[in-house]
Scaffold this motif. Structure first.
Motif, PDB file in Angstrom:
ATOM      1  N   ALA A  58       1.257  -1.078  -0.153  1.00  0.00           N
ATOM      2  CA  ALA A  58       0.269  -0.005  -0.087  1.00  0.00           C
ATOM      3  C   ALA A  58       0.911   1.407   0.265  1.00  0.00           C
ATOM      4  O   ALA A  58       2.006   1.691   0.529  1.00  0.00           O
ATOM      5  N   GLY A  59       0.435   2.386  -0.944  1.00  0.00           N
ATOM      6  CA  GLY A  59       1.469   3.558  -0.911  1.00  0.00           C
ATOM      7  C   GLY A  59       1.289   4.216  -0.050  1.00  0.00           C
ATOM      8  O   GLY A  59       2.580   4.719   0.640  1.00  0.00           O
ATOM      9  N   ASP A  60       0.452   4.373   0.939  1.00  0.00           N
ATOM     10  CA  ASP A  60       0.613   5.361   2.100  1.00  0.00           C
ATOM     11  C   ASP A  60       0.978   4.598   3.527  1.00  0.00           C
ATOM     12  O   ASP A  60       2.338   4.878   3.905  1.00  0.00           O
ATOM     13  N   ASN A  61       0.610   3.449   4.254  1.00  0.00           N
ATOM     14  CA  ASN A  61       0.858   2.794   4.778  1.00  0.00           C
ATOM     15  C   ASN A  61       2.610   2.100   4.754  1.00  0.00           C
ATOM     16  O   ASN A  61       3.204   1.569   6.023  1.00  0.00           O
ATOM     17  N   GLY A  62       2.515   1.358   3.751  1.00  0.00           N
ATOM     18  CA  GLY A  62       4.029   0.557   3.112  1.00  0.00           C
ATOM     19  C   GLY A  62       3.071  -1.156   3.381  1.00  0.00           C
ATOM     20  O   GLY A  62       4.307  -1.459   3.938  1.00  0.00           O
ATOM     21  N   ASP A  63       1.740  -0.943   3.920  1.00  0.00           N
ATOM     22  CA  ASP A  63       1.294  -2.570   4.602  1.00  0.00           C
ATOM     23  C   ASP A  63       1.321  -3.691   3.784  1.00  0.00           C
ATOM     24  O   ASP A  63       0.668  -2.602   2.425  1.00  0.00           O
ATOM     25  N   ILE A  64       0.838  -4.708   4.176  1.00  0.00           N
ATOM     26  CA  ILE A  64       0.429  -5.478   3.282  1.00  0.00           C
ATOM     27  C   ILE A  64      -1.399  -5.967   3.129  1.00  0.00           C
ATOM     28  O   ILE A  64      -1.702  -6.027   4.543  1.00  0.00           O
ATOM     29  N   LYS A  65      -1.987  -5.465   2.464  1.00  0.00           N
ATOM     30  CA  LYS A  65      -3.707  -5.936   2.320  1.00  0.00           C
ATOM     31  C   LYS A  65      -3.128  -7.759   2.323  1.00  0.00           C
ATOM     32  O   LYS A  65      -4.017  -7.335   1.188  1.00  0.00           O
ATOM     33  N   PHE A  66      -3.892  -8.309   3.141  1.00  0.00           N
ATOM     34  CA  PHE A  66      -3.761  -9.536   3.062  1.00  0.00           C
ATOM     35  C   PHE A  66      -5.433  -9.952   3.151  1.00  0.00           C
ATOM     36  O   PHE A  66      -5.637 -10.880   2.163  1.00  0.00           O
ATOM     37  N   ASP A  67      -6.367  -8.900   2.688  1.00  0.00           N
ATOM     38  CA  ASP A  67      -7.256  -9.054   3.005  1.00  0.00           C
ATOM     39  C   ASP A  67      -7.538  -8.844   1.067  1.00  0.00           C
ATOM     40  O   ASP A  67      -8.859  -9.646   0.276  1.00  0.00           O
ATOM     41  N   ALA A  68      -6.364  -8.707   0.722  1.00  0.00           N
ATOM     42  CA  ALA A  68      -7.040  -8.441  -1.207  1.00  0.00           C
ATOM     43  C   ALA A  68      -6.363  -8.663  -1.751  1.00  0.00           C
ATOM     44  O   ALA A  68      -6.228  -8.795  -3.709  1.00  0.00           O
ATOM     45  N   LEU A  69      -6.027 -10.658  -1.082  1.00  0.00           N
ATOM     46  CA  LEU A  69      -5.028 -11.043  -2.264  1.00  0.00           C
ATOM     47  C   LEU A  69      -5.990 -12.460  -2.972  1.00  0.00           C
ATOM     48  O   LEU A  69      -6.983 -12.328  -2.656  1.00  0.00           O
ATOM     49  N   PRO A  70      -5.958 -13.076  -4.270  1.00  0.00           N
ATOM     50  CA  PRO A  70      -6.598 -13.736  -4.854  1.00  0.00           C
ATOM     51  C   PRO A  70      -6.198 -15.159  -4.682  1.00  0.00           C
ATOM     52  O   PRO A  70      -5.689 -15.980  -5.371  1.00  0.00           O
ATOM     53  N   ILE A  71      -6.192 -15.207  -3.464  1.00  0.00           N
ATOM     54  CA  ILE A  71      -6.060 -16.598  -2.858  1.00  0.00           C
ATOM     55  C   ILE A  71      -6.128 -18.194  -3.081  1.00  0.00           C
ATOM     56  O   ILE A  71      -5.580 -19.019  -3.760  1.00  0.00           O
ATOM     57  N   TYR A  72      -7.834 -18.165  -4.147  1.00  0.00           N
ATOM     58  CA  TYR A  72      -8.164 -18.939  -4.772  1.00  0.00           C
ATOM     59  C   TYR A  72      -7.016 -19.683  -6.408  1.00  0.00           C
ATOM     60  O   TYR A  72      -7.381 -20.398  -6.794  1.00  0.00           O
ATOM     61  N   ASN A  73      -6.266 -18.444  -6.682  1.00  0.00           N
ATOM     62  CA  ASN A  73      -6.181 -18.237  -7.718  1.00  0.00           C
ATOM     63  C   ASN A  73      -4.474 -18.553  -7.705  1.00  0.00           C
ATOM     64  O   ASN A  73      -3.813 -18.601  -8.839  1.00  0.00           O
ATOM     65  N   ILE A  74      -3.749 -18.430  -6.771  1.00  0.00           N
ATOM     66  CA  ILE A  74      -2.505 -18.647  -6.312  1.00  0.00           C
ATOM     67  C   ILE A  74      -2.105 -20.408  -6.125  1.00  0.00           C
ATOM     68  O   ILE A  74      -2.536 -21.212  -5.760  1.00  0.00           O
ATOM     69  N   ASP A  75      -1.097 -20.315  -7.320  1.00  0.00           N
ATOM     70  CA  ASP A  75       0.091 -21.724  -7.486  1.00  0.00           C
ATOM     71  C   ASP A  75       0.067 -22.221  -6.311  1.00  0.00           C
ATOM     72  O   ASP A  75       0.290 -23.112  -6.074  1.00  0.00           O
ATOM     73  N   ARG A  76       1.639 -20.981  -5.710  1.00  0.00           N
ATOM     74  CA  ARG A  76       2.482 -21.121  -4.995  1.00  0.00           C
ATOM     75  C   ARG A  76       2.763 -20.514  -4.373  1.00  0.00           C
ATOM     76  O   ARG A  76       2.589 -18.612  -5.337  1.00  0.00           O
ATOM     77  N   VAL A  77       3.601 -20.166  -3.305  1.00  0.00           N
ATOM     78  CA  VAL A  77       3.976 -19.475  -2.256  1.00  0.00           C
ATOM     79  C   VAL A  77       5.288 -19.029  -2.417  1.00  0.00           C
ATOM     80  O   VAL A  77       5.458 -20.269  -1.588  1.00  0.00           O
ATOM     81  N   GLU A  78       5.656 -18.186  -2.573  1.00  0.00           N
ATOM     82  CA  GLU A  78       7.043 -18.356  -2.513  1.00  0.00           C
ATOM     83  C   GLU A  78       7.655 -17.493  -1.156  1.00  0.00           C
ATOM     84  O   GLU A  78       7.650 -16.171  -1.527  1.00  0.00           O
ATOM     85  N   VAL A  79       8.670 -17.942  -0.193  1.00  0.00           N
ATOM     86  CA  VAL A  79       9.197 -16.853   0.764  1.00  0.00           C
ATOM     87  C   VAL A  79      10.462 -17.026   1.009  1.00  0.00           C
ATOM     88  O   VAL A  79      11.178 -17.782   0.930  1.00  0.00           O
ATOM     89  N   VAL A  80      11.115 -15.882   0.136  1.00  0.00           N
ATOM     90  CA  VAL A  80      12.741 -15.974   0.790  1.00  0.00           C
ATOM     91  C   VAL A  80      13.152 -15.135   1.475  1.00  0.00           C
ATOM     92  O   VAL A  80      12.965 -13.836   1.873  1.00  0.00           O
ATOM     93  N   LYS A  81      14.131 -15.370   2.501  1.00  0.00           N
ATOM     94  CA  LYS A  81      14.125 -15.249   3.329  1.00  0.00           C
ATOM     95  C   LYS A  81      15.755 -14.159   3.385  1.00  0.00           C
ATOM     96  O   LYS A  81      16.890 -15.323   3.409  1.00  0.00           O
TER      97      LYS A  81
END
Lengths: 748, 163
Positions: free
Chosen positions: A202-225
């Motif tokens: 998000a441009g103002d808070n610089g946060d992640i909007k977890f409720d706004a993601l297309p969960i049902y069309n995700i093939d995979r989630v990659e977490v790079v640490k």
């Protein structure tokens, strides 16, 4: 909600310049178009020799790929005529991944056989180095969640899935990778979230909007640490999370998921706030198909949650579309649209531990929070030959929120922000003493425009350039060197040039044993919210701070990955030690030197050392086991105390037991007690000492009707927080209590 | 199958054994309270002018405030009433639940905020066993006990500030 009085004043000058520069560069790269050919083959299951419909075939380090159709066939189209040898990666959820070097002219018609592998190993990732690779080939720790796991766990928001990723903590809206973040109401995330490589912050808070993601069309989630600003720029202090969207098959597919469940009554009378059982329900519907040159994935979702606490309900919807079209033989256009809206109660914290399911008595329960999020992105890709391709990415991410107070009320909050993004990227292979060096390079520009009663009318822009080189000696080593330069160009803000280097080394010691080591830098420019907040909170005034410097981090990691079959049982063992130095961390700070106000300041220097070990196996052909342990020592260098809101031990375990048409699954999650918090929170929140170890068990039974009647239908009975264990996921916030739900999913 | 069962059972036992139920409301019998009664000795007429009384709060300190009352509160060294207690009354009361007893409170006070600036605080009453407002008293609070105290406030005869 758009405020007519605060219409966006988009500074089109910078935006136009950045787009023009990117287009010119892209067109400059697009000067060759070679004669093309196709490469085809088949993919079957080893034992039954049935077609593995939906399996993915990708050519390593390139944009080429295809999916297997219902006959088990695949065709990778439009390969340049001079494309000879390449590494093919064949993968499918539930099967082991194969990586094979093939001769694209001699091996046409090749047949692959994949073995059943209920636990996913050898996953394919793209976000570690902005190209297709297997996890074993990247020099940094990467965890992958595939779509099957998201469905099995009845995931409705991404943060629900992240709590099971090794090394990740979720403190309400804040995601922390290996201790990089504490709690800040989500403001100024130290993890960057992307969808198919497009930033979604998000441009103002610089946060992640977890409720706004297309969960049902995700093939995979990659977490790079680990710090990842060398490729991904601002925000990648602790790492990045990339959501990869699924690709359609040639056969049309309509799939759906319906679920409904209820929160059980709490054990304690004091916590019961309703006589009825509060429901949590939802519906997902998706259509996908590849028709000739056109690929389409589109979906819609509805969610309704009455909440396990009083005045904690929410309703939301989400729509998503991804369209891809092959304009020419080697030119492809992808367009994405995502939209979401939510209406929810303004729950912030509990009344007290004794009434942990109720908000403070002074809460006005008529107040609602409304938010809307829309994003549109485009990607134009051009493949020149086997050694060169280019991408042009552009898009906009819009967010808005407001509460339902009257605009003249001091408690009224409102903000809307639009972030414009442009990136031109090239990938080239160049010869070097008889070997190839793979180069990834590009230019990026982000412009953010904020119109807010809370932060004022603000803008922010960052320009960047990056280059990464990968030198590969097969079976000996892969060396990665790179760096990125970022410069904030916001008017009125003095900023330094940020240089983020990166070095990584992969050493395959013996077959299936790879050592890795990496060093990377991360930085995060202060968000508009941190810089310009000017509100009254609980009697304290929050002051702006234009002097905020970027946060920085330096991550060093060493690790190994070992895959071995012992007594015909597959084992994957992954181990990593890490050391992270973080400086100038921005925290809300009580200003007590004469004013007693609150201001975001660069106050914390931190050192986080730790180790992470994980095992995946399938015991005796019957029992799947995944377990990971992360031990950390997150220290505030100034005070030598454990950093606020960090756990020192994270332990996640997953068990799977397939039995005929059923599968039993168990997830166990342990987090050690958070030792330290902001002492000043006690000014606002009751019972801040009510913190405990986290011991949560989720269980489910999945009935796969397809195995019985060949009907593509799965029923799941899910119980999250099986033992109704009570803990706080953030101070003054009881975490989700037991939820029993039924899920039906299918496709036709 | 025996091997599977012998693998699963220890894991499940481990899971069950680690689940003690987590947080729970505190039993009433375990709670510790400090109940305070405030007497404004000369009645309503003795209060300062209305525009100079922003708030009256009770604050109980674990350590003596060294330079600034608000600073001590911000450091988490004090219990305090966030909202103002009733104004322009003859008497009022407050109640603190004491977390993690035993706790020693060395300085229990009534504080008057006289301007909008939250730093403008004046101690107007102290807890004193002897009744001498120049000699404040400490109090050790044990688990499961309730303590009742009285603090007198005389706006014409204020106790000394602690710093």
């Amino acid at each position: 909600m758009i405020h007519s009085e605060n219409k966006m004043k988009i500074n089109t000058k910078y935006l136009n310049i950045s787009i023009v520069v990117c287009v010119v560069l892209f067109l400059g790269l697009c000067s060759i178009n070679l004669q093309a050919g196709d490469f085809s083959g088949k993919v079957f299951e080893t034992n039954t020799e049935t077609a593995l419909t939906g399996a993915s075939i990708r050519i390593e380090n390139t944009q080429y790929g295809a999916k297997v159709n219902s006959k088990g066939e695949f065709i990778i189209k439009n390969l340049p005529g001079n494309f000879n040898k390449a590494n093919l990666i064949v993968s499918m959820i539930g099967y082991e991944t194969i990586k094979k070097n093939v001769d694209l002219s001699a091996d046409n018609g090749i047949i692959f056989y994949l073995n059943l592998q209920p636990l996913q190993t050898g996953e394919v990732v793209v976000s570690a180095n902005k190209k297709v690779q297997t996890v074993q080939d990247v020099p940094i720790s990467v965890s992958v969640i595939d779509k099957r796991v998201l469905l099995d766990r009845n995931i409705k928001r991404l943060d629900e899935a992240l709590v099971y990723v090794p090394g990740i903590e979720v403190n309400q809206d804040d995601v922390s990778i290996r201790g990089s973040a504490g709690f800040s109401f989500g403001v100024g995330s130290r993890v960057t979230l992307l969808i198919d490589g497009f930033p979604m912050m998000a441009g103002d808070n610089g946060d992640i909007k977890f409720d706004a993601l297309p969960i049902y069309n995700i093939d995979r989630v990659e977490v790079v640490k680990g710090a990842g600003s060398a490729l991904w720029g601002t925000g990648a202090i602790g790492g990045i999370i990339n959501l990869t969207i699924e690709e359609p098959d040639e056969d049309a597919e309509i799939k759906y998921r319906v679920f409904s469940g209820f929160y059980t009554q709490p054990r304690y009378e004091q916590w019961k706030f309703t006589e009825s059982l509060n429901l949590s329900s939802g519906l997902n519907l998706s259509y996908s198909q590849k028709i000739g040159e056109l690929s389409l994935v589109t979906s819609g979702s509805l969610y309704d949650d009455k909440g396990y606490r009083d005045y904690d309900d929410s309703r939301r919807w989400n729509i998503f579309s991804k369209l891809a079209y092959d304009l020419f033989d080697n030119t492809r256009l992808k367009v994405y649209f995502n939209g979401a809206a939510e209406n929810r109660a303004d729950w912030v914290y509990w009344n007290s531990l004794d009434s942990a399911t109720r908000p403070p008595t002074s809460t006005d329960r008529d107040i609602r929070i409304n938010s809307e999020k829309y994003s549109g992105f485009g990607e134009l890709s051009q493949i020149f030959d086997e050694k060169n391709f280019a991408l042009l990415k552009f898009g906009i991410n819009y967010t808005s929120y407001n509460n339902s107070y009257q605009a003249n009320n001091p408690e009224y909050r409102q903000s809307e922000a639009a972030s414009f993004y442009a990136d031109v990227q090239g990938v080239s292979n160049i010869g070097f003493y008889g070997r190839n060096i793979n180069l990834t390079y590009g230019l990026t520009h982000i412009y953010t425009d904020v119109s807010s009663k809370t932060y004022g009318d603000r803008h922010q822009q960052i320009a960047s350039g990056y280059l990464q080189a990968e030198y590969n000696l097969p079976d000996l080593l892969t060396l990665t060197l790179g760096g990125r330069i970022d410069k904030e160009l916001t008017e009125g803000i003095e900023s330094d040039l940020e240089f983020s280097p990166k070095i990584g080394l992969n050493l395959p010691i013996v077959k299936d044993l790879t050592l890795r080591t990496s060093l990377g830098r991360g930085f995060r420019v202060a968000s508009v919210a941190e810089r310009y907040s000017a509100i009254f909170l609980q009697g304290f005034e929050v002051l702006p701070n234009l002097e905020l410097k970027p946060e920085t981090s330096l991550s060093v990691e060493g690790g190994l990955n070992w895959q071995k079959s012992i007594w015909e049982m597959p084992f994957e063992f992954d181990f990593a030690v890490f050391h992270n130095e973080l400086e100038n961390l921005i925290e809300p700070t009580f200003v007590t030197d004469g004013s007693a106000n609150i201001q975001f300041r660069n106050v914390v220097k931190a050192r986080i050392q730790g180790l992470e070990a994980g095992i995946k196996t399938f015991l005796f052909g019957s029992l799947g086991l995944e377990t990971s342990l992360t031990l950390m020592n997150p220290r505030d260098v100034g005070t030598d105390k454990i950093l606020n809101y960090r756990s020192e031990i994270l332990w996640y375990t997953r068990l799977l037991l397939p039995f005929n048409y059923f599968e039993f699954q168990l997830d166990y999650r342990y987090k050690s007690r958070v030792e330290n918090i902001d002492a000043q929170l006690a000014l606002i929140v009751s019972d801040t000492d009510a913190r405990t170890d986290v011991n949560v068990v989720d269980a489910r039974i999945i009935f796969d009707i397809y195995k019985l009647y060949e009907l593509p239908l799965r029923l799941s009975l899910n119980v999250s927080n099986l033992f109704d264990y009570y803990y706080t996921e953030m101070v003054g916030n009881l975490a989700r209590t037991r939820l029993i739900s039924l899920q039906i999913e299918g496709h036709f | 199958m025996k091997i599977i069962i012998s693998t699963i059972i220890p894991i499940i036992i481990l899971l069950f054994s680690s689940c003690d139920g987590g947080l729970s409301p505190r039993p009433e019998s375990d709670k510790t309270f400090l109940n305070g009664k405030i007497k404004f000795v000369k009645g309503i007429e003795n209060w300062p002018p209305e525009d100079s009384v922003i708030a009256i709060r009770a604050a109980a300190f674990k350590q003596m405030p060294d330079s600034n009352i608000i600073n001590s509160i911000l450091q988490g060294d004090a219990y305090f009433t966030g909202e103002s207690l009733p104004l322009f009354v003859d008497s009022s009361g407050f109640r603190f639940e004491i977390i993690n007893p035993p706790v020693e409170l060395v300085y229990i006070t009534i504080v008057w905020q006289y301007t909008d600036d939250i730093l403008s605080q004046r101690v107007v009453g102290v807890y004193s066993k002897s009744g001498n407002k120049n000699e404040h008293s400490s109090l050790i609070l044990e688990k499961g006990q309730s303590y009742d105290i009285v603090i007198e406030v005389d706006f014409d005869d204020l106790p000394p500030m602690p710093f």
